[in-house]
Enzyme design. Structure first.
Site, PDB file in Angstrom:
ATOM      1  CD  GLU A 441     -37.794  44.085  69.381  1.00 47.49           C
ATOM      2  OE1 GLU A 441     -38.259  44.095  70.593  1.00 47.49           O
ATOM      3  OE2 GLU A 441     -37.052  43.091  69.176  1.00 47.49           O
ATOM      4  CD  GLU A 511     -43.465  43.682  68.648  1.00 50.93           C
ATOM      5  OE1 GLU A 511     -43.224  42.696  69.884  1.00 50.93           O
ATOM      6  OE2 GLU A 511     -43.384  44.227  67.782  1.00 50.93           O
TER       7      GLU A 511
HETATM    8  C1  GAL Z   1     -41.118  42.287  70.226  1.00 49.20           C
HETATM    9  C2  GAL Z   1     -40.162  42.102  69.329  1.00 49.20           C
HETATM   10  C3  GAL Z   1     -40.483  41.226  67.956  1.00 49.20           C
HETATM   11  C4  GAL Z   1     -40.823  39.806  68.550  1.00 49.20           C
HETATM   12  C5  GAL Z   1     -41.409  39.800  70.004  1.00 49.20           C
HETATM   13  C6  GAL Z   1     -41.698  38.497  70.906  1.00 49.20           C
HETATM   14  O1  GAL Z   1     -39.951  42.665  71.135  1.00 49.20           O
HETATM   15  O2  GAL Z   1     -40.498  43.400  68.091  1.00 49.20           O
HETATM   16  O3  GAL Z   1     -40.227  40.881  66.669  1.00 49.20           O
HETATM   17  O4  GAL Z   1     -39.777  39.405  68.766  1.00 49.20           O
HETATM   18  O5  GAL Z   1     -41.448  40.577  70.585  1.00 49.20           O
HETATM   19  O6  GAL Z   1     -41.939  37.611  70.134  1.00 49.20           O
HETATM   20 MG    MG Z   2     -36.150  41.988  67.733  1.00 50.48          MG
END
Ligand code: GAL
Ligand code: MG
Length: 982
Positions: A441, A511
């Protein structure tokens, strides 16, 4: 401590440099990162150090010292600087590279007796990690500066210490800096020396680095980088190696080419060991075979100047077409995002902590870890090598709040390249690391391309990924990502991309399936799509931990290391709770968004893990055909020899038959039919066959007999049984149309709402439900009609958005009461939480026994891992204590259940078809009103929900909602059940 050390700081050159506001300064006096193991023979400096917390880095150091534990964060060690949680936004308003004037700065000091036998040797200080700026002084003299909060910094102290004498080491740790802007990860902010500190000594002639390349075919290359702190390298030095007892010789061909190459000066100090290992046992996450490698550097006379030990694995990783291959196989990545976290020590984790994390992940079917969002503690990689995980190693770069500006800001160029390069230099010899990640990010800019360029040249053996680059186009060849690694992409989009004909890179989500609260809906559907779509290879669930910090309720402070043992099974001991954002009195925070893991803060597994275990099952029941049960091996490299199994037949009438199971010999990808182990009894109703698969012998991550998966197949459907009405008995219903029953303290009424889950809240559903008024509809009785032993009750549930007509027909039947219900939802209520009945029981009914899915919690879109059977769980253990109280404890596919007291009295309910049922100590309204469990008062009786329909959970707190098939539509819903007294 000398007085010199207590002089006001600003006179100090390191302080005068103000490195905390100079992004170009990434270090001073720091040795290059390397992969040489320095632990053997080192002096540990861990323990209690003298400590004081200044209000700013240039504030004078006082005379009052307390103490602080190293490694550890001071934010959890009784200082006034407490943990603070923010997701995207920075905790201070200053723009990069500035930091706030109020800037907690920890000064750590301790004396070290430098061993006399180190005379003539090179002395190195290693600080495992410090956040966010580290300044080192020895006896008041500057020794170095380092940034990069999650990697070690080494300093050559040879000229600053005298062997045989005492030296005072001071570590000054500045909390906020230019570097904080690129360490803006979604987690708690802390300050401190978070990993171990050690002092070691080497010969001046030493191994500066060792780089191992061990290929799947047994080809081994070990590149040694040799230096001498006195300057030129002495004549005649050479290296040898030892691989599990087999001697490795220096590669003469490499030396000859270097000697003939006039670009190479004597200064180079490079030597190579080379061998081909016959019959090598390759390394994979399923078969993590490791070899012990020792590298020795010799003086000309043969004496050993330096030694480095490594455990290495032979494996290849490559991308061919759109597939990521390990040893030539397209592997599925069943990953999780892992932060270094502990509820008592914050960012400091021990080897045992990490081992417990990884053992648990293995037991629940995970084979991959993304080290979100920084290089993890070194122990994690050793454990991943040993236990078998594919690791995406991520550099400590996240500039979320100011991503766009920083990605192209040349002031931060050094930092980007430095952080990525240092990670690669540290971790390159781990077979587990299969992909490098440039960070998280931070948008995408020239600074990323610079770092990517360095990695591609330095380590051409591994792919590189970066979500911020991949976002520019999943198939774009020009961006710094070899993998399309989106976050939270709807699975339909992934499938569409894979089918589009334009896919060029493996698609592995960095993710997905956000595990906040009661979540991870549609995980099984997602995996069904992944496994059936070439081009899709998996992803990393967000995330492993719920980062709740154990907090004392009375004074609001972190329990710290004194809190050991004050929690169990995900529950904090009385007087304590799991703190999330806002609980330490901070005004800038992001609440419970920090609690989004598959385990509780004490590593107790959440129900989703059982779902994951089943989805990842290495052996599965493919189908049931007339020739028997077809079993398939779903691993990539292993046969089934390491597994034992037993058949279990569950009959609806309560009978349970077992038989030993012989697993067939199957290579990965193969399947075969085995005969049905039982003659299916003619009677007994619905029948389910489960293959209980366990480890056949001790595995490094599980003792023999540990459950690996529970695949299941239905052998017979239920037979319909209509309750038989009885004439001479009537059902008692009061004037409000409410059932009167000796075991019920609240009669069954209509329920359309649940205590919003985090997904419901953040996805906007909860707000809509409140706006519609589903949380507290007004019940208006329309009609109570008695005829022939039946009582029909019509009531309207009046919500501001629309009225739901509810009908209940009560009939006395053999053994109890039949309740037939219907609810008619107007079109406007097109997405409600549930439609069903809710009632409450008298106290004392403390055991739930049921036939249905279980034993753990399950919901309509998270029900693939809960086998149908007879289950029995105390009511108090049914509830899952998600950090922010919410809907929980549901069981899917329940056919019938009893709720009983120890003397076997109680009630029994039989449902018309498998339904979602929950039995808890809490009303939905009570759960919804509480922010923490210590605010909840459990009821003595039970609150029972029987749902005709229950909305899926989805993952809308960050990502896709549940799919349409799991929504509760408007229109007429019908359900019926019988209530019997035991
Ligand atoms: C993503 C990010 C993580 C965390 C997650 C939400 O966008 O990379 O670090 O913030 O969202 O829990
Ligand atoms: Mg973040």
């Amino acid at each position: 401590m000398t007085d010199a050390l207590r002089s006001p700081h600003p006179a100090d050159p390191l302080i005068a440099l103000r490195p905390w506001e100079a992004p170009e300064v990434t270090s001073w006096g720091r040795l290059p990162m390397n992969a040489v193991d320095r632990r053997a023979g080192a002096l540990s400096l861990d323990g209690d150090w003298c400590f004081q917390l200044l209000s700013a880095p240039d504030a004078p150091v006082g005379s009052a010292w307390s103490s602080a534990h190293v490694p550890g964060v001071w934010t959890m060690q009784d200082t006034d600087d407490l943990p603070q949680y923010t997701n995207v936004r920075m905790p201070f308003p200053e723009f990069p590279p500035a930091s706030p004037p109020a800037n907690p700065t920890g000064v750590y000091e301790r004396a070290v007796d430098v061993p006399a036998e180190w005379s003539g040797r090179r002395v190195v200080l290693q600080v495992g990690a410090a956040e966010s700026v580290l300044l080192v002084h020895v006896d008041g003299r500057p020794a170095g500066i380092s940034k990069d909060s999650h990697l070690a910094a080494e300093f050559d102290l040879t000229g600053l210490v005298t062997p045989g004498e005492r030296a005072v080491v001071r570590l000054t740790v500045v909390k906020w800096s230019d570097a904080s802007h690129i360490e803006d990860q979604d987690q708690w902010w802390h300050g401190g020396v978070t990993r171990s500190v050690l002092l070691c000594a080497t010969d001046p002639l030493h191994l500066a680095d060792v780089t191992v390349r061990a290929r799947y075919d047994g080809d081994l290359r070990v590149d040694c980088h040799v230096r001498d702190t006195r300057g030129a390298l002495p004549e005649g030095w050479y290296v040898t190696g030892d691989l599990d007892g087999h001697l490795l010789a220096q590669d003469a061909e490499f030396d000859r080419i270097n000697a003939e190459d006039d670009r190479v000066s004597d200064f180079l100090g490079e030597a190579r060991l080379r061998a081909t290992v016959p019959g090598v046992r390759p390394w994979t996450a399923e078969t993590p075979g490791l070899y012990g490698l020792t590298v020795r550097l010799h003086h000309a006379d043969g004496t050993v100047a330096d030694t480095s030990r490594h455990r290495i694995g032979f494996r290849d990783v490559e991308i061919v077409g759109r597939d990521l291959l390990v040893n030539g196989e397209r592997v599925f990545i069943r990953g999780v995002n892992h932060h270094d976290f502990h509820p008592l020590t914050g960012r400091t984790v021990s080897y045992d902590d990490l081992r417990a994390d990884l053992v648990l992940l293995k037991r629940f079917g995970f084979n991959a870890i993304r080290t979100s969002h920084y290089p993890s503690d070194p122990a994690l990689y050793d454990l991943a090598d040993e236990l078998g995980f594919y690791v995406v190693d991520e550099a400590d770069i996240e500039s979320h709040d100011h991503a766009h500006e920083i990605a192209d800001d040349p002031r931060y160029l050094n930092a980007f390249v430095d952080r990525v390069a240092r990670m690669v230099l540290r971790d390159k010899n781990h077979p587990s690391v299969i992909v490098w990640s440039l960070g998280n990010e931070s948008d995408y800019g020239a600074n990323h391309d610079a770092a990517a360029g360095w990695v591609r040249r330095h380590d051409p053996t591994r792919p590189l990924q970066y979500e911020g680059a991949a976002k520019r186009g999943w198939a774009d060849p020009d961006v710094a990502s070899d993998i399309a690694c989106p976050m939270y992409a709807p699975i339909e989009d992934c499938v569409a991309h894979a089918l589009s004909g334009s896919q060029t890179k493996p698609l592995i989500q960095c993710e997905y399936s956000h595990a906040m609260g009661n979540s991870n809906g549609t995980l099984a559907d997602t995996w069904a799509a992944i496994e059936s779509t070439p081009g899709l290879q998996g992803g990393f669930i967000w995330e492993f931990w719920d980062h709740g910090i154990l907090q004392r309720v009375n004074d609001g402070r972190p329990a710290g290391r004194g809190g050991a043992g004050l929690y169990q099974g995900g529950v904090a001991a009385p007087g304590h709770r799991w703190a999330y954002g806002g609980d330490f009195g901070e005004t800038v925070h992001d609440g419970a968004f920090i609690a989004d893991g598959v385990v509780f803060p004490d590593r107790a597994p959440k129900p989703v893990l059982f779902e994951h275990r089943e989805i990842a099952a290495p052996v599965r029941i493919e189908c049931f055909r007339h020739e028997g049960i077809v079993l398939g091996n779903h691993q990539h490299f292993r046969g089934l020899e390491w597994l034992s199994a037993e058949w279990e037949l569950a009959l609806e009438d309560g009978r349970r038959l077992t038989a030993p199971a012989e697993l067939p010999t199957l290579c990965p990808g193969e399947s075969a039919a085995v005969p049905l182990p039982f003659e299916l009894p003619r009677d007994g109703g619905e029948a389910w066959l489960t293959l209980r698969v366990t480890t056949a012998a001790d595995e490094p991550w599980a003792p023999r007999g540990t459950v690996v998966c529970l695949p299941q197949v239905r052998l017979r459907s239920p037979a319909r049984r209509d309750p038989v009405p009885v004439r001479n008995r009537s059902v008692e219903v009061d004037t409000d149309g409410l059932l009167v029953h000796p075991l019920l303290t609240a009669a069954p009424t209509l329920s359309l709402w649940r205590a919003p889950t985090d997904n419901d809240e953040l996805g906007g559903m909860a707000a809509r439900w409140r706006e519609w008024g589903l949380d507290a509809p007004e019940r208006k009785i329309v009609d109570v009609h008695r005829a022939g032993g039946r009582v029909t009750v019509l009531a309207d549930y009046v919500c501001p958005a629309g009225t739901v007509r509810h009908e209940q027909v009560f009939t006395a039947v053999e053994g109890g009461i039949l309740v037939e219900e219907g609810a008619d939802l107007p079109e406007v209520l097109n997405d409600v939480a549930r439609v069903g009945s809710v009632f409450e029981t008298v106290a004392g009914l403390n055991l739930l026994e049921w036939f249905g899915q279980g034993p753990w919690e399950s919901y309509p879109d998270r029900a693939a891992g809960a086998p149908v059977g007879h289950h029995s769980v105390p009511v108090d253990e049914l509830f899952t204590p998600y950090l922010r109280p919410q809907e929980s404890g549901g069981r899917h596919g329940v056919r019938h259940f009893t709720l009983s007291a120890p003397d076997a009295t109680g009630l029994a309910v039989r449902l018309d078809e498998p339904r979602q049922v929950s039995v808890t100590r809490h009303r939905a309204a009570g759960l919804a009103a509480a922010a923490h469990h210590d605010q909840l008062v459990p009821r003595a009786g039970c609150v029972v929900h029987l749902d005709a329909a229950h909305r899926g959970l989805g993952t809308a707190s960050c990502g896709p909602d549940t799919s349409a098939s799991y929504l509760v539509p408007p229109g007429v819903h019908r359900w019926s059940w019988t209530l019997r007294v035991l």
